[in-house]
Design a protein around this motif. Structure first.
Motif, PDB file in Angstrom:
ATOM      1  N   VAL A  92      -3.735 -24.459  13.449  1.00  0.00           N
ATOM      2  CA  VAL A  92      -4.866 -23.118  14.275  1.00  0.00           C
ATOM      3  C   VAL A  92      -3.954 -22.522  15.228  1.00  0.00           C
ATOM      4  O   VAL A  92      -2.639 -23.119  16.123  1.00  0.00           O
ATOM      5  N   TYR A  93      -3.947 -21.285  15.227  1.00  0.00           N
ATOM      6  CA  TYR A  93      -2.795 -20.253  16.161  1.00  0.00           C
ATOM      7  C   TYR A  93      -3.439 -20.002  17.908  1.00  0.00           C
ATOM      8  O   TYR A  93      -4.991 -19.559  17.442  1.00  0.00           O
ATOM      9  N   TYR A  94      -2.890 -20.741  18.679  1.00  0.00           N
ATOM     10  CA  TYR A  94      -3.959 -20.360  20.526  1.00  0.00           C
ATOM     11  C   TYR A  94      -2.824 -19.236  21.064  1.00  0.00           C
ATOM     12  O   TYR A  94      -1.563 -19.365  20.708  1.00  0.00           O
ATOM     13  N   CYS A  95      -3.554 -17.926  21.268  1.00  0.00           N
ATOM     14  CA  CYS A  95      -3.207 -17.174  21.612  1.00  0.00           C
ATOM     15  C   CYS A  95      -3.038 -17.994  23.335  1.00  0.00           C
ATOM     16  O   CYS A  95      -4.347 -18.191  24.167  1.00  0.00           O
ATOM     17  N   ASN A  96      -2.645 -17.457  24.461  1.00  0.00           N
ATOM     18  CA  ASN A  96      -1.978 -18.009  25.905  1.00  0.00           C
ATOM     19  C   ASN A  96      -1.389 -16.786  26.340  1.00  0.00           C
ATOM     20  O   ASN A  96      -0.507 -16.444  26.300  1.00  0.00           O
ATOM     21  N   ALA A  97      -1.590 -16.629  27.773  1.00  0.00           N
ATOM     22  CA  ALA A  97      -1.425 -15.905  28.978  1.00  0.00           C
ATOM     23  C   ALA A  97      -1.865 -16.317  30.406  1.00  0.00           C
ATOM     24  O   ALA A  97      -2.444 -17.323  30.800  1.00  0.00           O
ATOM     25  N   GLU A  98      -0.889 -16.770  30.499  1.00  0.00           N
ATOM     26  CA  GLU A  98       0.141 -16.800  32.584  1.00  0.00           C
ATOM     27  C   GLU A  98      -0.463 -16.728  32.846  1.00  0.00           C
ATOM     28  O   GLU A  98       0.538 -15.116  32.728  1.00  0.00           O
ATOM     29  N   TRP A  99      -0.993 -16.558  34.094  1.00  0.00           N
ATOM     30  CA  TRP A  99      -1.924 -15.354  34.711  1.00  0.00           C
ATOM     31  C   TRP A  99      -1.339 -15.932  36.249  1.00  0.00           C
ATOM     32  O   TRP A  99      -1.459 -16.908  36.577  1.00  0.00           O
ATOM     33  N   GLY A 100      -1.113 -14.684  37.306  1.00  0.00           N
ATOM     34  CA  GLY A 100      -0.484 -15.318  38.576  1.00  0.00           C
ATOM     35  C   GLY A 100      -0.623 -13.794  39.563  1.00  0.00           C
ATOM     36  O   GLY A 100       0.115 -13.036  39.213  1.00  0.00           O
ATOM     37  N   GLY A 103       3.490 -11.803  39.906  1.00  0.00           N
ATOM     38  CA  GLY A 103       4.499 -12.537  38.884  1.00  0.00           C
ATOM     39  C   GLY A 103       4.721 -14.119  38.665  1.00  0.00           C
ATOM     40  O   GLY A 103       5.567 -14.753  37.676  1.00  0.00           O
ATOM     41  N   ALA A 104       3.825 -14.597  40.360  1.00  0.00           N
ATOM     42  CA  ALA A 104       4.146 -16.316  40.090  1.00  0.00           C
ATOM     43  C   ALA A 104       2.983 -17.103  39.042  1.00  0.00           C
ATOM     44  O   ALA A 104       1.972 -16.211  39.158  1.00  0.00           O
ATOM     45  N   TYR A 105       3.547 -17.992  38.859  1.00  0.00           N
ATOM     46  CA  TYR A 105       2.605 -18.629  37.882  1.00  0.00           C
ATOM     47  C   TYR A 105       1.495 -19.261  38.555  1.00  0.00           C
ATOM     48  O   TYR A 105       1.599 -20.018  39.829  1.00  0.00           O
ATOM     49  N   GLU A 106      -0.327 -18.753  38.608  1.00  0.00           N
ATOM     50  CA  GLU A 106      -0.681 -20.066  39.202  1.00  0.00           C
ATOM     51  C   GLU A 106      -1.914 -20.554  37.936  1.00  0.00           C
ATOM     52  O   GLU A 106      -2.791 -22.040  38.416  1.00  0.00           O
ATOM     53  N   THR A 107      -2.022 -19.798  36.737  1.00  0.00           N
ATOM     54  CA  THR A 107      -2.802 -20.927  35.874  1.00  0.00           C
ATOM     55  C   THR A 107      -2.182 -20.585  34.512  1.00  0.00           C
ATOM     56  O   THR A 107      -1.940 -19.194  34.003  1.00  0.00           O
ATOM     57  N   ASP A 108      -3.031 -20.612  33.304  1.00  0.00           N
ATOM     58  CA  ASP A 108      -3.298 -20.348  31.729  1.00  0.00           C
ATOM     59  C   ASP A 108      -4.326 -20.148  31.277  1.00  0.00           C
ATOM     60  O   ASP A 108      -5.498 -20.662  31.943  1.00  0.00           O
ATOM     61  N   TYR A 109      -4.270 -19.203  30.173  1.00  0.00           N
ATOM     62  CA  TYR A 109      -5.517 -18.710  30.067  1.00  0.00           C
ATOM     63  C   TYR A 109      -5.158 -19.226  28.382  1.00  0.00           C
ATOM     64  O   TYR A 109      -4.061 -18.776  27.854  1.00  0.00           O
ATOM     65  N   TRP A 110      -6.441 -19.238  27.658  1.00  0.00           N
ATOM     66  CA  TRP A 110      -6.813 -19.614  26.110  1.00  0.00           C
ATOM     67  C   TRP A 110      -7.603 -19.356  24.777  1.00  0.00           C
ATOM     68  O   TRP A 110      -8.821 -19.107  26.159  1.00  0.00           O
ATOM     69  N   GLY A 111      -6.769 -18.823  24.210  1.00  0.00           N
ATOM     70  CA  GLY A 111      -8.528 -18.115  22.886  1.00  0.00           C
ATOM     71  C   GLY A 111      -8.762 -19.277  22.629  1.00  0.00           C
ATOM     72  O   GLY A 111      -8.654 -20.536  23.063  1.00  0.00           O
ATOM     73  N   GLN A 112      -9.453 -18.925  21.978  1.00  0.00           N
ATOM     74  CA  GLN A 112     -10.378 -20.079  20.974  1.00  0.00           C
ATOM     75  C   GLN A 112      -9.372 -20.640  19.963  1.00  0.00           C
ATOM     76  O   GLN A 112      -9.856 -21.364  19.403  1.00  0.00           O
ATOM     77  N   GLY A 113      -8.975 -19.771  19.114  1.00  0.00           N
ATOM     78  CA  GLY A 113      -7.821 -20.112  17.939  1.00  0.00           C
ATOM     79  C   GLY A 113      -8.008 -19.774  16.877  1.00  0.00           C
ATOM     80  O   GLY A 113      -9.401 -19.529  16.879  1.00  0.00           O
ATOM     81  N   THR A 114      -7.445 -19.448  15.618  1.00  0.00           N
ATOM     82  CA  THR A 114      -7.565 -18.773  14.861  1.00  0.00           C
ATOM     83  C   THR A 114      -6.678 -19.345  14.223  1.00  0.00           C
ATOM     84  O   THR A 114      -5.848 -19.850  13.905  1.00  0.00           O
TER      85      THR A 114
END
Length: 120
Positions: A92-100, A103-114
């Motif tokens: 299962v492949y998941y998309c990830n986005a680093e958000w902040g 440019g600083a890191y604050e949190t991660d977001y994830w897709g539902q997977g495919t």
């Protein structure tokens, strides 16, 4: 909040190709690095590839030369072109986005997977 929606998984024979897409929506202006991870049955989740806002990429050794990650910032979409697929790419492949902010890191977001399944 950021929403990530993946598409493009499926069943393919060994040696075939698939292209995964991940469309981001929501608070996208503070998305920094994006990437793809995968999790196979009985194994830990592993990083597959990452790409920065400016387009610098990084790959796990096992996919180098076969997979290509790209990013269209205008469409808020990241892609994973997978060529010469092998049965061991099944996961299962998941998309990830680093958000902040700034440019600083604050949190991660994830897709539902495919699901990607490669038959031998």
């Amino acid at each position: 909040q950021v929403q990530l929606v993946e598409s493009g998984g499926g069943l393919v024979q060994a040696g075939g190709s698939l292209r995964l897409s991940c469309a981001a929506s929501g608070s996208i202006s503070n998305i920094n690095d994006m990437g793809w991870y995968r999790k196979a049955p009985g194994k830990q989740r592993e990083l597959v590839a990452t790409i920065t806002r400016s387009g610098s990429t990084n790959y796990v050794y096992s996919v180098k030369g076969r997979f290509t990650i790209s990013r269209d910032n205008a469409k808020n979409t990241v892609y994973l072109q997978m060529n010469s697929l092998k049965p061991e790419d099944t996961a299962v492949y998941y998309c990830n986005a680093e958000w902040g902010r700034e440019g600083a890191y604050e949190t991660d977001y994830w897709g539902q997977g495919t699901q990607v399944t490669v038959s031998s």
